[in-house]
Design an enzyme around this catalytic site. Structure first.
Site, mmCIF file in Angstrom:
data_model
loop_
_atom_site.group_PDB
_atom_site.id
_atom_site.type_symbol
_atom_site.label_atom_id
_atom_site.label_comp_id
_atom_site.label_asym_id
_atom_site.label_seq_id
_atom_site.Cartn_x
_atom_site.Cartn_y
_atom_site.Cartn_z
ATOM 1 N NE ARG A 46 -1.858 6.698 -3.407
ATOM 2 C CZ ARG A 46 -0.226 5.302 -2.856
ATOM 3 N NH1 ARG A 46 0.257 4.275 -3.852
ATOM 4 N NH2 ARG A 46 -1.548 5.229 -1.718
ATOM 5 C CG ASP A 77 -16.731 10.125 7.802
ATOM 6 O OD1 ASP A 77 -18.001 9.605 6.020
ATOM 7 O OD2 ASP A 77 -16.731 9.800 7.763
#
Length: 284
Positions: free
Chosen positions: A254, A180
Site C-alpha cells: 500500500r 532509509d
C-alpha cells in the site's frame, strides 16, 4: 519516576463473555517502574548492549505506539519466533527447525510484504530484521494469523547479525526494500548499501544467492546500482546492466502504491553472488 508503555487500543471482535472483546484498561496501558523491561518476554531494548564498537549506523530507532494486539503478540510469540541480535553465534537450522534456504530481509516496516512472500514460498525461510517494535509485533500477528512457520523476526543491528552471528555462506538471499535514503548529502555515509556492507554480506551469501534491493529514491537507486556493479563479488542479473523489472514475488505494498500514485519511480536491483574461485556457477 515511572515510564508508560505506548499501547494504542485496537478494534477487536465481540467476545462471548459480553465484554465486546476489549481487554481491561490495565492490559492496554500499563505503568512500569523505572528500569522495568518494556516487554518482559519480548524483544530487548538493546540486545547487543555495549559489547561492540560504536559506529555510524544506517538506522534510526523510532519510538512509536504499540497496539494491544501487537504487544500481546510480542509477549506470546517472541520466545518461539523472535531473535534478539546479541552477537552470539546463531544456528539457522536450530532457529527454523529445518534445513531450508534462508533469506535475510533487512528492514521490513510493518511486515505485510514479508508475510505475503513467506506465504507464497513456504519452502524458503525468512529471517526478517528490524528495530521498529510495532512492526515486529505486527509481523508476528500476521505470521500467527496466516499459519506461517517460515518466518523469524530479528530485533537489532543487522550488521552485528552478519558479522558476529552467522557462519560463512549460510544465506540463500538478501532483501533490502525501501531502506532509509538519508537524502541529505551529509548523511549519505549512513546509507546501508555501501561497498563495506556488500563485502560483509558476500561472506555470508552462498554462490548464486540473490541480492534484491528496491527504493523509490532515485539518487539512492543510482548509488546502489553503482556500488553493486563495481563490487567484484556480485554480478547484475540484467543483461543490459541496469535496473530490473519488479519481480512478481515482491508484493506491491500500500505504501508503494501511494508513492506510485504520486509519481514516484521505484527501482529494483537484482544482483547475484558470483561463484567462489573453486566453485562453478549455480545459475538462476
Amino acid at each position: 519516576m515511572s515510564d508508560s508503555l505506548d499501547f494504542a487500543p485496537e478494534k477487536q471482535q465481540a467476545a462471548p463473555d459480553g465484554t465486546g472483546g476489549r481487554p481491561p484498561a490495565a492490559s492496554v496501558r500499563h505503568t512500569r517502574a523505572k528500569g522495568e523491561p518494556r516487554f518482559p518476554d519480548g524483544p530487548k531494548a538493546d540486545p547487543a548492549g555495549s559489547h561492540f564498537e560504536r559506529r555510524i549506523r544506517s538506522f534510526q530507532p523510532r519510538r512509536s505506539r504499540v497496539t494491544a494486539g501487537q504487544a500481546d503478540a510480542l509477549q506470546r510469540l517472541w520466545p518461539a519466533w523472535g531473535l534478539d541480535i546479541d552477537g552470539q553465534p546463531l544456528d539457522l537450522t536450530e532457529l527454523f527447525g529445518n534445513t531450508r534456504p534462508v533469506v535475510l530481509e533487512i528492514g521490513f516496516g510493518m511486515g505485510e510484504a514479508t508475510a505475503r512472500m513467506a506465504a507464497a514460498d513456504p519452502d524458503t525461510n525468512i529471517l526478517a530484521v528490524d528495530v521498529h517494535t510495532p512492526g515486529q509485533g505486527h509481523l508476528l500477528q500476521l505470521a500467527e494469523r496466516d499459519g506461517l512457520t517460515n518466518v523469524r523476526v530479528g530485533n537489532g543491528d543487522a550488521i552485528i547479525l552478519l558479522r558476529e552471528m552467522l557462519p560463512p555462506h549460510c544465506l540463500g538471499g538478501l532483501r533490502v526494500y525501501f531502506p532509509d535514503p538519508w537524502p541529505k548529502k551529509r548523511h549519505h555515509k549512513r546509507r546501508l548499501i555501501q561497498p563495506e556492507f556488500l563485502t560483509l554480506a558476500a561472506t555470508r551469501l552462498r554462490p548464486g544467492a540473490t541480492v534484491h534491493c528496491a527504493t523509490d529514491w532515485e539518487p539512492y537507486a543510482e548509488q546502489m546500482l553503482e556500488v553493486l556493479t563495481a563490487h567484484p563479488d556480485f554480478e547484475n542479473t540484467q543483461p543490459d546492466g541496469g535496473y530490473a523489472p519488479r519481480p512478481g514475488f515482491r508484493p506491491l505494498t500500500r505504501f508503494e502504491g501511494q508513492g506510485l500514485d504520486k509519481g514516484h519511480v521505484v527501482n529494483d536491483l537484482l544482483f547475484r553472488r558470483v561463484p567462489l574461485p573453486d566453485q562453478p556457477s549455480t545459475g538462476g
